[in-house]
Design a protein around this motif. Structure first.
Motif, PDB file in Angstrom:
ATOM      1  N   ARG A   2       0.826  -1.215   0.000  1.00 50.63           N
ATOM      2  CA  ARG A   2       0.000   0.000   0.000  1.00 50.63           C
ATOM      3  C   ARG A   2       0.856   1.259   0.000  1.00 50.63           C
ATOM      4  NH1 ARG A   2      -1.478   4.274  -0.002  1.00 50.63           N
ATOM      5  NH2 ARG A   2      -3.254   5.332   0.987  1.00 50.63           N
ATOM      6  N   TRP A   3       1.956   1.264   0.749  1.00 52.19           N
ATOM      7  CA  TRP A   3       2.722   2.490   0.909  1.00 52.19           C
ATOM      8  C   TRP A   3       4.015   2.540   0.097  1.00 52.19           C
ATOM      9  CZ3 TRP A   3       0.901   6.767   3.067  1.00 52.19           C
ATOM     10  CH2 TRP A   3      -0.242   6.656   3.866  1.00 52.19           C
ATOM     11  N   ILE A   4       4.600   1.397  -0.178  1.00 48.99           N
ATOM     12  CA  ILE A   4       5.901   1.377  -0.857  1.00 48.99           C
ATOM     13  C   ILE A   4       5.825   0.744  -2.240  1.00 48.99           C
ATOM     14  CG2 ILE A   4       8.311   0.581  -0.641  1.00 48.99           C
ATOM     15  CD1 ILE A   4       7.592   2.682   1.335  1.00 48.99           C
ATOM     16  N   ILE A  39       9.013  11.344  -5.454  1.00 51.86           N
ATOM     17  CA  ILE A  39       8.392  10.348  -4.573  1.00 51.86           C
ATOM     18  C   ILE A  39       6.997  10.815  -4.158  1.00 51.86           C
ATOM     19  CG2 ILE A  39       8.516   9.335  -2.254  1.00 51.86           C
ATOM     20  CD1 ILE A  39      11.564   9.188  -2.615  1.00 51.86           C
ATOM     21  N   GLU A  40       6.876  12.097  -3.834  1.00 57.34           N
ATOM     22  CA  GLU A  40       5.573  12.638  -3.440  1.00 57.34           C
ATOM     23  C   GLU A  40       4.553  12.482  -4.564  1.00 57.34           C
ATOM     24  OE1 GLU A  40       6.316  16.151  -0.179  1.00 57.34           O
ATOM     25  OE2 GLU A  40       6.687  16.651  -2.284  1.00 57.34           O
ATOM     26  N   LYS A  41       4.980  12.734  -5.796  1.00 57.76           N
ATOM     27  CA  LYS A  41       4.061  12.624  -6.934  1.00 57.76           C
ATOM     28  C   LYS A  41       3.627  11.174  -7.158  1.00 57.76           C
ATOM     29  CE  LYS A  41       5.814  16.685  -9.401  1.00 57.76           C
ATOM     30  NZ  LYS A  41       6.504  17.187 -10.624  1.00 57.76           N
ATOM     31  N   ILE A  42       4.574  10.250  -6.999  1.00 59.80           N
ATOM     32  CA  ILE A  42       4.266   8.837  -7.253  1.00 59.80           C
ATOM     33  C   ILE A  42       3.299   8.285  -6.213  1.00 59.80           C
ATOM     34  CG2 ILE A  42       5.264   6.507  -7.307  1.00 59.80           C
ATOM     35  CD1 ILE A  42       7.796   7.777  -8.493  1.00 59.80           C
ATOM     36  N   ILE A  43       3.508   8.631  -4.946  1.00 57.81           N
ATOM     37  CA  ILE A  43       2.641   8.080  -3.893  1.00 57.81           C
ATOM     38  C   ILE A  43       1.389   8.930  -3.683  1.00 57.81           C
ATOM     39  CG2 ILE A  43       4.621   7.047  -2.703  1.00 57.81           C
ATOM     40  CD1 ILE A  43       4.425   9.302  -0.638  1.00 57.81           C
ATOM     41  N   GLY A  44       1.399  10.130  -4.244  1.00 57.48           N
ATOM     42  CA  GLY A  44       0.236  11.000  -4.106  1.00 57.48           C
ATOM     43  C   GLY A  44       0.053  11.535  -2.702  1.00 57.48           C
ATOM     44  N   ASP A  81       3.504  15.655   5.701  1.00 57.44           N
ATOM     45  CA  ASP A  81       2.442  15.126   6.549  1.00 57.44           C
ATOM     46  C   ASP A  81       3.016  14.057   7.486  1.00 57.44           C
ATOM     47  OD1 ASP A  81      -0.522  14.713   7.138  1.00 57.44           O
ATOM     48  OD2 ASP A  81       0.118  12.690   6.566  1.00 57.44           O
ATOM     49  N   THR A  82       2.806  14.240   8.781  1.00 57.52           N
ATOM     50  CA  THR A  82       3.395  13.340   9.781  1.00 57.52           C
ATOM     51  C   THR A  82       2.913  11.904   9.621  1.00 57.52           C
ATOM     52  OG1 THR A  82       3.528  15.176  11.356  1.00 57.52           O
ATOM     53  CG2 THR A  82       3.743  12.955  12.244  1.00 57.52           C
ATOM     54  N   ASP A  83       1.617  11.712   9.431  1.00 55.46           N
ATOM     55  CA  ASP A  83       1.079  10.356   9.277  1.00 55.46           C
ATOM     56  C   ASP A  83       1.670   9.670   8.047  1.00 55.46           C
ATOM     57  OD1 ASP A  83      -0.448  10.616  11.538  1.00 55.46           O
ATOM     58  OD2 ASP A  83      -2.278  11.213  10.467  1.00 55.46           O
ATOM     59  N   THR A  84       1.839  10.438   6.982  1.00 58.93           N
ATOM     60  CA  THR A  84       2.430   9.877   5.763  1.00 58.93           C
ATOM     61  C   THR A  84       3.868   9.441   6.018  1.00 58.93           C
ATOM     62  OG1 THR A  84       1.039  11.229   4.312  1.00 58.93           O
ATOM     63  CG2 THR A  84       3.087  10.371   3.379  1.00 58.93           C
ATOM     64  N   LEU A  85       4.628  10.285   6.708  1.00 54.00           N
ATOM     65  CA  LEU A  85       6.019   9.944   7.012  1.00 54.00           C
ATOM     66  C   LEU A  85       6.104   8.668   7.847  1.00 54.00           C
ATOM     67  CD1 LEU A  85       7.672  13.407   7.807  1.00 54.00           C
ATOM     68  CD2 LEU A  85       8.223  11.875   5.910  1.00 54.00           C
ATOM     69  N   PHE A  99       7.420   2.932   8.218  1.00 62.73           N
ATOM     70  CA  PHE A  99       7.052   1.549   8.516  1.00 62.73           C
ATOM     71  C   PHE A  99       7.118   0.691   7.257  1.00 62.73           C
ATOM     72  CE2 PHE A  99       4.297   2.819  12.399  1.00 62.73           C
ATOM     73  CZ  PHE A  99       5.440   2.845  13.185  1.00 62.73           C
ATOM     74  N   GLY A 100       6.687   1.261   6.135  1.00 59.13           N
ATOM     75  CA  GLY A 100       6.741   0.517   4.881  1.00 59.13           C
ATOM     76  C   GLY A 100       8.159   0.144   4.500  1.00 59.13           C
ATOM     77  N   VAL A 101       9.082   1.093   4.670  1.00 61.95           N
ATOM     78  CA  VAL A 101      10.498   0.829   4.371  1.00 61.95           C
ATOM     79  C   VAL A 101      11.056  -0.245   5.304  1.00 61.95           C
ATOM     80  CG1 VAL A 101      12.816   1.825   4.451  1.00 61.95           C
ATOM     81  CG2 VAL A 101      10.957   3.098   3.372  1.00 61.95           C
ATOM     82  N   LEU A 102      10.766  -0.118   6.596  1.00 63.75           N
ATOM     83  CA  LEU A 102      11.262  -1.100   7.569  1.00 63.75           C
ATOM     84  C   LEU A 102      10.698  -2.488   7.287  1.00 63.75           C
ATOM     85  CD1 LEU A 102      11.028   0.956  10.900  1.00 63.75           C
ATOM     86  CD2 LEU A 102      13.096   0.363   9.627  1.00 63.75           C
TER      87      LEU A 102
END
Length: 398
Positions: free
Chosen positions: A315-317, A366-371, A376-380, A385-388
């Motif tokens: 979903r995120w990565i 990256i911002e454009k690709i993930i939209g 935004d703190t929640d996005t970060l 978490f997605g990277v980890l």
């Protein structure tokens, strides 16, 4: 440990190697021993029918040191005089190989019989305590209760909480290859020798229970109290790991520690240590003791199904990974390094060997690709978490 038959034994050289472990007595019958010993043997050299010139004796010392023998006992005779044995001192000291002298009237059969008997006696005791620890870590609760009184007999008070430490040994095959051992023929002998060495090393720091399980050392440690005591125990584990690395050069040792539990729940501590070991090994971190309580977010990963982790990661990565695959870019790696460097642009750009402006361009892409906005703190948090999770899953399947 005292021996009736060795009262006349005299140490000649190699005093710094007296901490070597004795696994069995071995009577030297050929000048070259490297094909016949596997580690820990106490060599008896009578000299009968053997070369006793200096070159041959020095070569014997070198082979004994290379194969981790515990020492060499020379029986004095007309050829192996005290002067000849004494002349080996500089070589033995340099190799940390203990050299002893026994008078010619010594009876080797009686000596080796007493040594063998002591070794078997200690192995019997070790077998019982190993079985106890295996029950504590892997047995069912009912069978564990039966062993409480037996633990007291061996000086283990199970009325206080304990922690389980796991010393994971890696690169065994490489070590055996360097020692010119065949895996199928020598592995069991090496593991036996390795276990005896580890027991000896651990006992220097703490007289507790340990056993071998799946080639790992499982070590029972009394719960520490204040934070400084915990730090001292972690340092102790570090010393144990370093001592093993020193003894067996080329073997990697990872030390991991689970939480403190009563004896009836020690399986939980073992599981935590094993999980900590799993992360530590994947990160190839041999320089510290890994504590389960310090795993942070990875503790959550263990509680979730792999399917759930992959779904979150996708979903995120997923879009970044797919974009990199199609375009030959390194946006995921860029984001990974960006988080690793605590989102510091200068440090991240330096590690990526790119200009800071180039890094900003990548982050905008990256911002454009993930939209989503990286402001935004929640996005970060979700991206982190997605990277980890992706790194965790990649190491898991590697």
């Amino acid at each position: 440990m005292s021996f009736r038959t060795l009262k006349q034994l005299r140490l000649v050289a190699g005093e710094t190697g007296l901490d070597r472990v004795v696994t069995w007595p071995y009577i030297v019958q050929t000048n070259s021993v490297k094909m016949w010993i596997f580690g820990g043997e106490l060599l008896f050299f009578g000299g009968l029918g053997l070369k006793c010139d200096m070159d041959s004796l020095v070569e014997l010392l070198k082979e004994a040191a290379e194969k981790n023998a515990s020492g060499i006992i020379f029986l004095a005779n007309d050829e192996m005089t005290s002067e000849v044995i004494q002349s080996l001192k500089p070589y033995a000291d340099d190799l940390r190989m203990p050299v002893f002298e026994l008078p010619r009237e010594s009876i080797i059969v009686e000596i080796t019989k007493e040594i063998s008997s002591k070794i078997l006696e200690e192995e019997s005791r070790t077998s019982i305590t190993e079985h106890l620890l295996e029950r504590l870590c892997f047995g069912d609760t009912e069978s564990v209760h039966e062993w409480v009184s037996k633990a007291g007999y061996y000086g283990i008070d199970l009325n206080i909480p304990y922690q389980v430490a796991v010393l994971y040994i890696d690169n065994l095959s490489g070590y055996l290859n360097r020692m010119n051992m065949e895996w199928d023929h020598s592995f069991s002998k090496f593991i036996s020798f390795y276990r005896q060495v580890v027991v000896s090393i651990v006992k220097r720091y703490d007289d507790s229970l340990l056993t071998m399980y799946s080639n790992n050392v499982v070590y029972l440690a009394q719960q520490t109290g204040p934070e400084q005591d915990q730090m001292r125990f972690v340092q102790k584990l570090q010393w144990i790991s370093e001592s093993i690395n020193t003894y067996f050069k080329g073997i990697d040792v990872y030390a991991c520690l689970g939480g403190a539990y009563p004896y009836s729940a020690l399986k939980n501590s073992y599981l935590e240590a094993e999980r900590s070991m799993e992360i530590t090994c994947r990160q190839n971190d041999k320089n510290r003791v890994s504590l389960y309580e310090d795993l942070g977010v990875y503790q959550l990963f263990f509680s979730l199904k792999e399917e759930e982790l992959r779904r979150f990661c996708s979903r995120w990565i997923g879009s970044l990974v797919e974009y990199d695959h199609k375009n030959g870019t390194e946006l995921f790696r860029t984001l990974d390094i960006f988080f690793t460097n605590k989102m510091n642009l200068i440090d991240s750009a330096a590690e990526l060997y790119i200009h800071r402006n180039t890094l900003n361009i990548r982050l905008n892409r990256i911002e454009k690709i993930i939209g989503k906005s990286l402001k935004d703190t929640d996005t970060l948090h979700s991206l982190l978490f997605g990277v980890l999770i992706k790194n965790y899953l990649d190491r898991k399947t590697a």
